[in-house]
Write an enzyme that holds these catalytic residues in place. Sequence first.
Site, PDB file in Angstrom:
ATOM      1  N   ASP A 192       3.018  -5.124 -13.707  1.00 40.28           N
ATOM      2  CA  ASP A 192       3.745  -3.884 -13.112  1.00 40.28           C
ATOM      3  C   ASP A 192       4.896  -3.809 -14.019  1.00 40.28           C
ATOM      4  O   ASP A 192       5.103  -4.153 -15.211  1.00 40.28           O
ATOM      5  CB  ASP A 192       4.358  -4.394 -11.782  1.00 40.28           C
ATOM      6  CG  ASP A 192       4.400  -3.292 -10.965  1.00 40.28           C
ATOM      7  OD1 ASP A 192       5.197  -2.211 -11.202  1.00 40.28           O
ATOM      8  OD2 ASP A 192       3.641  -3.271  -9.639  1.00 40.28           O
ATOM      9  N   HIS A 266       3.537   2.191 -13.657  1.00 35.17           N
ATOM     10  CA  HIS A 266       3.914   0.937 -13.536  1.00 35.17           C
ATOM     11  C   HIS A 266       3.706   0.063 -14.784  1.00 35.17           C
ATOM     12  O   HIS A 266       3.052  -1.165 -14.765  1.00 35.17           O
ATOM     13  CB  HIS A 266       3.256   0.208 -12.165  1.00 35.17           C
ATOM     14  CG  HIS A 266       3.892   0.710 -10.985  1.00 35.17           C
ATOM     15  ND1 HIS A 266       5.098   0.254 -10.409  1.00 35.17           N
ATOM     16  CD2 HIS A 266       3.140   1.694 -10.271  1.00 35.17           C
ATOM     17  CE1 HIS A 266       5.098   0.799  -9.146  1.00 35.17           C
ATOM     18  NE2 HIS A 266       4.049   1.840  -8.959  1.00 35.17           N
ATOM     19  N   GLU A 330       1.688   6.038  -7.998  1.00 36.10           N
ATOM     20  CA  GLU A 330       2.857   6.245  -8.151  1.00 36.10           C
ATOM     21  C   GLU A 330       3.438   6.533  -9.622  1.00 36.10           C
ATOM     22  O   GLU A 330       4.303   6.029 -10.189  1.00 36.10           O
ATOM     23  CB  GLU A 330       4.058   5.318  -7.589  1.00 36.10           C
ATOM     24  CG  GLU A 330       3.811   4.900  -6.234  1.00 36.10           C
ATOM     25  CD  GLU A 330       4.446   3.945  -5.682  1.00 36.10           C
ATOM     26  OE1 GLU A 330       5.248   3.928  -4.578  1.00 36.10           O
ATOM     27  OE2 GLU A 330       4.859   2.696  -6.286  1.00 36.10           O
ATOM     28  N   TRP A 396      -3.912   3.421   0.532  1.00 35.58           N
ATOM     29  CA  TRP A 396      -2.519   2.655   1.083  1.00 35.58           C
ATOM     30  C   TRP A 396      -1.347   3.604   1.693  1.00 35.58           C
ATOM     31  O   TRP A 396      -0.758   3.109   2.501  1.00 35.58           O
ATOM     32  CB  TRP A 396      -2.101   1.941  -0.310  1.00 35.58           C
ATOM     33  CG  TRP A 396      -1.243   2.915  -1.226  1.00 35.58           C
ATOM     34  CD1 TRP A 396      -1.884   3.890  -2.232  1.00 35.58           C
ATOM     35  CD2 TRP A 396       0.196   3.123  -1.147  1.00 35.58           C
ATOM     36  NE1 TRP A 396      -0.988   4.527  -2.980  1.00 35.58           N
ATOM     37  CE2 TRP A 396       0.157   4.365  -2.520  1.00 35.58           C
ATOM     38  CE3 TRP A 396       1.428   2.865  -0.741  1.00 35.58           C
ATOM     39  CZ2 TRP A 396       1.499   4.866  -2.830  1.00 35.58           C
ATOM     40  CZ3 TRP A 396       2.540   3.518  -1.026  1.00 35.58           C
ATOM     41  CH2 TRP A 396       2.580   4.115  -2.132  1.00 35.58           C
ATOM     42  N   PHE A 422       2.414  -6.919   3.982  1.00 38.31           N
ATOM     43  CA  PHE A 422       2.893  -7.861   4.328  1.00 38.31           C
ATOM     44  C   PHE A 422       4.317  -8.490   3.895  1.00 38.31           C
ATOM     45  O   PHE A 422       4.666  -9.573   3.638  1.00 38.31           O
ATOM     46  CB  PHE A 422       1.914  -8.983   4.175  1.00 38.31           C
ATOM     47  CG  PHE A 422       0.912  -8.907   5.172  1.00 38.31           C
ATOM     48  CD1 PHE A 422       0.608  -8.008   6.441  1.00 38.31           C
ATOM     49  CD2 PHE A 422      -0.444  -9.664   5.181  1.00 38.31           C
ATOM     50  CE1 PHE A 422      -0.215  -7.768   7.016  1.00 38.31           C
ATOM     51  CE2 PHE A 422      -1.535  -9.665   6.214  1.00 38.31           C
ATOM     52  CZ  PHE A 422      -1.298  -8.577   6.920  1.00 38.31           C
ATOM     53  N   GLU A 473       8.567  -7.797  -4.385  1.00 39.07           N
ATOM     54  CA  GLU A 473       9.884  -7.644  -4.715  1.00 39.07           C
ATOM     55  C   GLU A 473      11.134  -8.406  -3.996  1.00 39.07           C
ATOM     56  O   GLU A 473      12.093  -9.198  -4.575  1.00 39.07           O
ATOM     57  CB  GLU A 473      10.354  -5.982  -4.588  1.00 39.07           C
ATOM     58  CG  GLU A 473       9.786  -5.174  -5.472  1.00 39.07           C
ATOM     59  CD  GLU A 473       8.331  -4.800  -4.628  1.00 39.07           C
ATOM     60  OE1 GLU A 473       7.752  -5.324  -3.973  1.00 39.07           O
ATOM     61  OE2 GLU A 473       8.085  -3.326  -5.002  1.00 39.07           O
TER      62      GLU A 473
HETATM   63  C1  ACM Z   1       1.816   0.853  -3.602  1.00 38.82           C
HETATM   64  O1  ACM Z   1       2.054   0.411  -2.624  1.00 38.82           O
HETATM   65  N1  ACM Z   1       2.352   1.766  -4.569  1.00 38.82           N
HETATM   66  C2  ACM Z   1       0.344   0.972  -3.762  1.00 38.82           C
END
Ligand code: ACM
Length: 760
Positions: A192, A266, A330, A396, A422, A473
Amino acid sequence: MRIPCFAGPILGLGLALALSSVAADEIAIVPNPASIERQEGPPFAFRTSAVVVAAPGDRDAQSAALMLGAMIERQHGIKTVVQKNIPQPHAIMLSRANPALPSEGYRIEVKPEKVTIFASGPAGFFYGSVTLVQMIDKRTIPAVTIDDAPRFRWRGLMLDSARHYQSPAFVKKLIDAMAMNKLNVLHWHLTDDQAWRLEIKKYPKLTSVGAWRVPAGQAPRKDIDPKTGKPRLYGGFYTQAQVREIVAYAAQRAITIVPEIEMPGHATAAIAAYPWLSAIADPPRAVPADWGIYPHAYNLDDKTFRFLEDVLDEVFALFPSPYIHVGGDEVEKSQWKASAAGQARMKAMGTEDPEKLQAYFTERIAKYVASKKRRLVGWDEVLEPGLPKHAVVMSWRGIDGALKAAAQGHDTILAAHPTLYFDSRTSGRPDEPPGRGTVISMKDVYAFEPMPEKLSPLERRHVLGLQGQVWTEHVRTEERVAHMTFPRSAAVAELGWSNPGRRQWRDFLRRVSAQFPRYEAMGFPVADSGFAARATVVPAEAGSQSVELANGFNYGEIRYTLDGSEPTAKSPRYEIPVKVAPGVVLRATTFDGERRISNPRTLATDPAHATRRASQQLKLCSEHIALSLEDDAPLNGPRAAFLVDIQNPCWIYEGADLANVKGITASVGQVPFNYQIGELVKQIHFPKPATPEGELEVRLGCDGDVIARLPLAPAASHMGVTTLPTASIAPRTGRVNLCMRFSQPALEPFWVLDTIELAR
Ligand code: ACM
C-alpha cells in the site's frame, strides 16, 4: 441522571478464560452444520489413546489424520496414534466411501464403537476433523450423525499487513482461528502507500526502503534511533521463505492465501523505493505515514509494466492460489493526466478522459495474469467495459459492485463497507480499542445477507461468497487485530457456510461464546465487547448510587461482587439495580450457565465518575469522518483513544445536569493530523482563539453562549493526555446539552477531547 461509566480492563487484553469443556448435550459448532442428528445410545469413548485411521494410498486422508491427531492431542490432551487402514475397533476412520460428497462437504457418524469421517477431498476431511474435535467432551463424543457442506465457496478475511505489520507467528494464529470456523480464504493485503511487505528478489529496495517509515506524530519524530541518529523506523516485511511457510500452513488448514499487490494506485511505498515507477518527475523518496488517498499511481510506460509483471512472476511462484488480487481501488488520475505516458495512451485511445486509463491498465494486467493461468481479482473500481469475463470483482462500495458485476457476467465477492469492514469499532464501549468510529457489532454482521435479493437466479451463480476486511490504519497491534476480527469473522463464517433458514441469533451467541476458550487456548484475544457487562449509574438517596448492569447482546447472566474480588458462577446474579456507596468497587462478569463468557469489568464508584464522560460516551456533533484515534504518545505502554470527527471536531454532553456544578474540567490530547483527504481539509474550521495556544470552548448548545473556556497552554508542550485546570462557571440549574469545540490557531496540533467532567 443515567451515567454510562464502566471502566474496562486495559485495551486489547481480551479474554483470559480457563479452557472449559462444552457439555455433551450442548454441541456448539460455528458455523452451524447443515444437519445434526442425535442418535440413540451411549457416546463414543476414547480408550487410553485415540486411534485415527486412514487408507495407506490416500494422501489427503493421511495428512488429515495427522492434523486430526495433533488437534485431539493439543486441544484435549488425549494421546493419539495415527495408523494405516487395518480394520480397527474403536477408532476414528477417515473414509472416501461416500464419493457423492461435495469437495468441502463431510459426513460424520459417531457410534459407540466407531467414528467415521466421510469426505471426498482434503478440505472435507479437514472440516470433518474440525467439527469432530469441537464435539469431544471429557474424552467422549456424543452419538450423532452430521451432514455438512458450505453455502458459498469464498468465506474470507482480508488482513491489511501494510498499514501495520503483523508477525508471521501472528498470521499463523489468525489462520488457526479462521480454520476453527471453516473460513477458507485469507486475502493478504501486502502492499500500500504506507508499506511494501513482500520480499521481491528482483527489486530488493521494495522492502529495504518500502517496508519502513517514520510513524506520524511528535512522539515518533522525537524517538531517535541511536544507530542512525534519525527517527526510528517502523516496519517489517515477509521473506519469501516465511511466505512459503505461511502458505503451506494455511493450505494444511484448507485455507487459500490470495495475495493482494495493489496497483495502479496505493503505490507510494513502491514508488519511494523506485522513483522511476512514478508518473511524475519528483515523487516522494521516503515512505509516507499519512492515511487516506495519495495521488501517486504507477506510470503507464512499458518499463513500469515490466516491473509489475516481474513482481507478479515472483508472486505466482509463491502463492499457488488460482486468484491473484491486484487492488484497483481509489486511483487518483491527476498524475496520469499530466504525464507523457498518460497523454500518449489517451491519444492512442482517442480520449481526453484520464478516467478511461484505468480500464486500459486493468485489461493489460488481467491479460498477463490470465496468461499465467490465474484469475485477476480487483476492488469494484476495476469493473469497466472491457474487463475480461474471468476477472472477479470484489464489491466494497456497498453491494452495488456485486450487482453490476453479476449482471455483466463476472464472479463477485461481497466485501461490503460498512458492515464487513472490521476496522470499525465492535461496540461503543469506552474500553473499545481504536478504529473507525462507526460501530459494527457482531449482530450487525450476522444480519448481513451475502446473496443480494435483487439478483436473478442466473446472476446468483456469480456470487462466490463474502469476506470481512481488517484494514489496519487504526489497528496498530496484533492483539487488536484479534479483537477486531473475531468473533465478527465467526459471523462471516456462518453467513458463508450455513443454511440461511437456520440462522438464529441467540443460538449463534450460545455457540460462538463456546468458542471463546478455544480462541483463548490459541493465544488469540477476541472481542468480548457485546457480552461484557456495562454499568449505568443512577444517583439514589443521599450518599449512594444505584447501578444498573446490562450487556450489549442482552445475553447470559451477569454476576457481580462488591469487594473487589473476581466474580464467579456462584457470585450474586444481577437482577435489579444494585445500591452502592461511593468508593465501592463493583466487578461484573457475564456467564452462560457455568461458562464465563466475558472478562470481568470494574466500576469504581467515586463521585467524580458520575459526571465524567469519555469522548466515546459523548455524542459527536457530526460523523463525516468519525474515528477513534490513538494518541501517539507514550511510545511504550497504554495510550489513550479519542473518538472524534476529524472533519468537525465537536462533542456534545447530552442532558448535563448543572445543578450545584461550580466548574468544568477536561482532559485533552493532541493527535497528528495525518490524513490525505484532499479538498476536504479546507472544510475544517475552528472558532477563533482568544489566547496564542487556543482554548477548549464549552457552550450551552452548539449555537449557544460560551460558558467556559479552558486554555490549552498547559497542554501545548506536553505529549500525551493533559488534564486542564478547572474553569469556574456561573451557578445554573437544569439539564443542558453542553457542546465542546477547540478554538485553535492552526490545524496542528490537532486537539482532541479525552474526558469532560462537571465539578461540584
Ligand atoms: C477500499 O476500502 N479502498 C477497498
